[in-house]
Design a protein around this motif. Structure first.
Motif, short mmCIF file in Angstrom:
data_model
loop_
_atom_site.label_atom_id
_atom_site.label_comp_id
_atom_site.label_asym_id
_atom_site.label_seq_id
_atom_site.Cartn_x
_atom_site.Cartn_y
_atom_site.Cartn_z
N ARG A 1 -6.43 3.61 0.30
CA ARG A 1 -5.84 4.59 -0.61
C ARG A 1 -5.20 3.88 -1.80
O ARG A 1 -5.27 4.37 -2.94
CB ARG A 1 -4.80 5.43 0.13
CG ARG A 1 -4.14 6.51 -0.72
CD ARG A 1 -5.15 7.49 -1.28
NE ARG A 1 -4.50 8.54 -2.06
CZ ARG A 1 -5.15 9.36 -2.86
NH1 ARG A 1 -6.47 9.26 -3.00
NH2 ARG A 1 -4.50 10.29 -3.52
N GLY A 2 -4.60 2.72 -1.55
CA GLY A 2 -4.03 1.94 -2.64
C GLY A 2 -5.08 1.53 -3.65
O GLY A 2 -4.86 1.59 -4.86
N TYR B 1 2.04 6.67 -6.87
CA TYR B 1 1.04 7.63 -7.34
C TYR B 1 1.55 9.06 -7.20
O TYR B 1 1.41 9.89 -8.11
CB TYR B 1 -0.26 7.45 -6.56
CG TYR B 1 -1.35 8.42 -6.95
CD1 TYR B 1 -2.00 8.28 -8.17
CD2 TYR B 1 -1.70 9.47 -6.12
CE1 TYR B 1 -3.00 9.17 -8.54
CE2 TYR B 1 -2.69 10.36 -6.48
CZ TYR B 1 -3.34 10.21 -7.69
OH TYR B 1 -4.31 11.10 -8.07
N MET B 2 2.16 9.37 -6.06
CA MET B 2 2.69 10.73 -5.86
C MET B 2 3.80 11.04 -6.84
O MET B 2 3.99 12.19 -7.24
CB MET B 2 3.20 10.87 -4.42
CG MET B 2 2.09 10.91 -3.37
SD MET B 2 2.70 11.30 -1.72
CE MET B 2 3.71 9.87 -1.36
N ASP B 3 4.54 10.03 -7.27
CA ASP B 3 5.67 10.24 -8.16
C ASP B 3 5.25 10.51 -9.60
O ASP B 3 5.97 11.17 -10.33
CB ASP B 3 6.58 9.00 -8.10
CG ASP B 3 7.84 9.19 -8.92
OD1 ASP B 3 8.55 10.18 -8.68
OD2 ASP B 3 8.11 8.34 -9.79
N ALA C 1 0.83 -1.20 0.00
CA ALA C 1 0.00 0.00 0.00
C ALA C 1 0.87 1.26 0.00
O ALA C 1 0.59 2.22 -0.73
CB ALA C 1 -0.93 -0.01 1.22
N LEU C 2 1.93 1.26 0.79
CA LEU C 2 2.84 2.41 0.82
C LEU C 2 3.55 2.56 -0.53
O LEU C 2 3.76 3.69 -1.00
CB LEU C 2 3.85 2.24 1.94
CG LEU C 2 3.29 2.30 3.37
CD1 LEU C 2 4.37 1.96 4.38
CD2 LEU C 2 2.69 3.66 3.66
N MET C 3 3.91 1.44 -1.15
CA MET C 3 4.53 1.50 -2.47
C MET C 3 3.58 2.12 -3.49
O MET C 3 3.98 2.93 -4.33
CB MET C 3 4.93 0.09 -2.92
CG MET C 3 6.09 -0.51 -2.16
SD MET C 3 6.32 -2.28 -2.52
CE MET C 3 6.65 -2.23 -4.29
#
Length: 483
Positions: A252-253, A193-195, A186-188
């Motif tokens: 969120r993922g 997405y932010m990148d 999920a953090l990945m």
């Protein structure tokens, strides 16, 4: 004992204190994945760890759970290198288990009723490939053999997990490893997405451990509900509230996959979790769902935007609503899916019992869609199974989903261990989520998505056996639980 192990033993006494080592392994795999390190460092890490853990079957099992979601580092899903490495890790784990059990003079194998449909489904898959080879030629078997191994490998993990789990502590630790992996993935996804957000819609859809956003969405909705299980079974406690943090990360993922099937599968799994937990909670969830659907503005902007993309034009007023061709109102992705489903149904009508053969669907889709569709799957696991292996195989696939969910729900209702209840509740909801996701996409044939499904099914089956033994020792057998 290390300081980390001492802390874990004191804070989480129900978890194997060596889990901190597996946590480092998961973090290492995630770092290698993000840096696109390639196959060699991953294979070297697997070989090194398994050699060091050669005396501990449980550590090998935990490592297997930490590794399988990241197999795309080795090769694309289903290709031979990733299948070989996964098979090698599983085989080594099995050998370590056999040696340990023999040295302790303990039984090697056990059995569970769910094993029969798993074996039947695997046998029908192999038969479908062999039959296709007889029809199309021996070259066909050779060409599709790696795909078949990738298809069967997750089912092997069902039996491996069932045999290797000997107590609740191992089961809870295995689930803790899976929860750690889901959190990391999920953090990945959030970082990815932010990148890349803003370049275009398609490039903004995250992939993380998968090669396709819909499959990543299916991964989340299948296993994130283990967190919700702890929240619902430990209401108001630090453990319950703490579980909501990674659950929201995974949510969120799901959102940033922009997968409509993932959104609908998430809603189905939420309703399932509410149904199993409390009927009043289910009713409240239904009412909330109706309110949200009636007022789409309440949805997060990304979800609302993606769902609104489905319809791209308004129907003419000259025809009655029941005469509208809805596919003409949809954007290309959605209308293509309906076209594929229609072609799949016609394939099934012409090849009802045996299907067209394992792996043969893409060629037939081209013919039945008059060359319009070149996809390699039916965007629906049940249609895919029926088209390639026949309707009996599709029925068996549905039965497997049903049994996995039913056993998890039964364990949830009967066990007195709150942590096992939470795991069972999360598994039951996750099975519904995975089944729903497979109605809109085809992810059942990809080991990075389904390995956890089979491992959790084996875990639940073993917990049922252990619960039965405990009840029998206490003088109150619960034979219904083992059905």
């Amino acid at each position: 004992m290390t300081a980390a192990a001492q802390v874990i033993r004191r804070v989480l006494p129900e978890i194997d204190e060596r889990i901190w080592i597996i946590a480092l392994v998961v973090g290492g795999f995630a770092a290698l994945f993000m840096k696109e390190a390639g196959a060699l460092p991953v294979i070297a890490a697997c070989a090194g760890f398994l050699f060091l853990a050669r005396q501990s079957p449980t550590m090998s099992l935990y490592f297997l759970a930490a590794f399988v979601p990241f197999t795309r580092m080795i090769s694309e899903p289903g290709e031979f290198p990733s299948v070989v490495v996964t098979g090698a890790v599983a085989f080594w784990t099995f050998i370590v288990y056999l040696v340990k059990q023999k040295s302790l003079e303990k039984p090697l194998f056990g059995w569970t009723p769910m094993g029969w449909p798993v074996l039947a489904f695997a046998a029908m898959s192999v038969f479908s490939l062999l039959r296709a080879g007889r029809v199309y030629g021996g070259w066909y078997i050779f060409e599709h053999f790696p795909q078949m191994i990738g298809w069967l490998m997750p089912m092997v993990l069902f039996f491996l997990t069932f045999w290797m789990i000997q107590d609740r502590k191992t089961a809870k630790t295995l689930v803790a490893v899976m929860l750690g992996v889901v959190t990391i993935v999920a953090l990945m996804a959030m970082w990815e997405y932010m990148d890349q957000v803003g370049d275009s819609f398609d490039s903004s859809r995250v992939l993380a451990i998968s090669d396709e956003p819909n499959r990543l969405g299916a991964f989340f909705v299948s296993y994130m509900f283990l967190f919700l299980g702890f929240f619902l079974c430990f209401p108001g406690s630090p453990l319950g509230w703490g579980a909501m943090v990674p659950f929201l990360f995974a949510l969120r993922g799901v959102m940033v996959t922009f997968s409509r099937g993932g959104y609908m599968a998430f809603a189905a799994a939420v309703l399932a979790a509410a149904w199993f937990r409390n009927k009043a909670l289910f009713f409240a969830a239904v009412v909330l769902g109706i309110v949200v659907l009636s007022n789409p503005v309440l949805l997060p902007g990304g979800i609302r935007y993606r769902m609104e993309m489905t319809l791209v034009k308004s129907p003419g007023q000259s025809a009655a609503p029941w005469n509208w061709d809805l596919t003409r109102l949809m954007e290309a992705s959605a209308s293509n899916r309906f076209d594929i489903w229609d072609s799949s149904v016609r394939i099934i009508q012409d090849h009802t019992i045996w299907g067209v053969g394992f792996g043969a669907f893409p060629g037939y889709l081209m013919d039945y869609s008059n060359g319009r569709q070149e996809f390699d799957n039916a965007h629906n696991a049940f249609l895919m199974a029926a088209a390639e292996m026949g309707i009996p195989s599709a029925v068996l696939l549905f039965l497997l989903f049903w049994m996995a969910g039913d056993q998890a729900a039964g364990l949830y209702r009967r066990t007195k261990d709150r942590s096992i209840r939470a795991i069972a509740l999360g598994c039951a909801a996750g099975v519904v989520g995975l089944a729903a996701a497979n109605l809109f996409s085809y992810c059942f044939g990809y080991q990075e998505i389904t390995c956890y499904f089979w491992m959790l099914a084996g875990l639940i089956a073993k917990m049922i056996v252990l619960e039965k033994k405990v009840s029998e020792l206490a003088g109150s057998p619960v034979s219904e639980l083992a059905r």
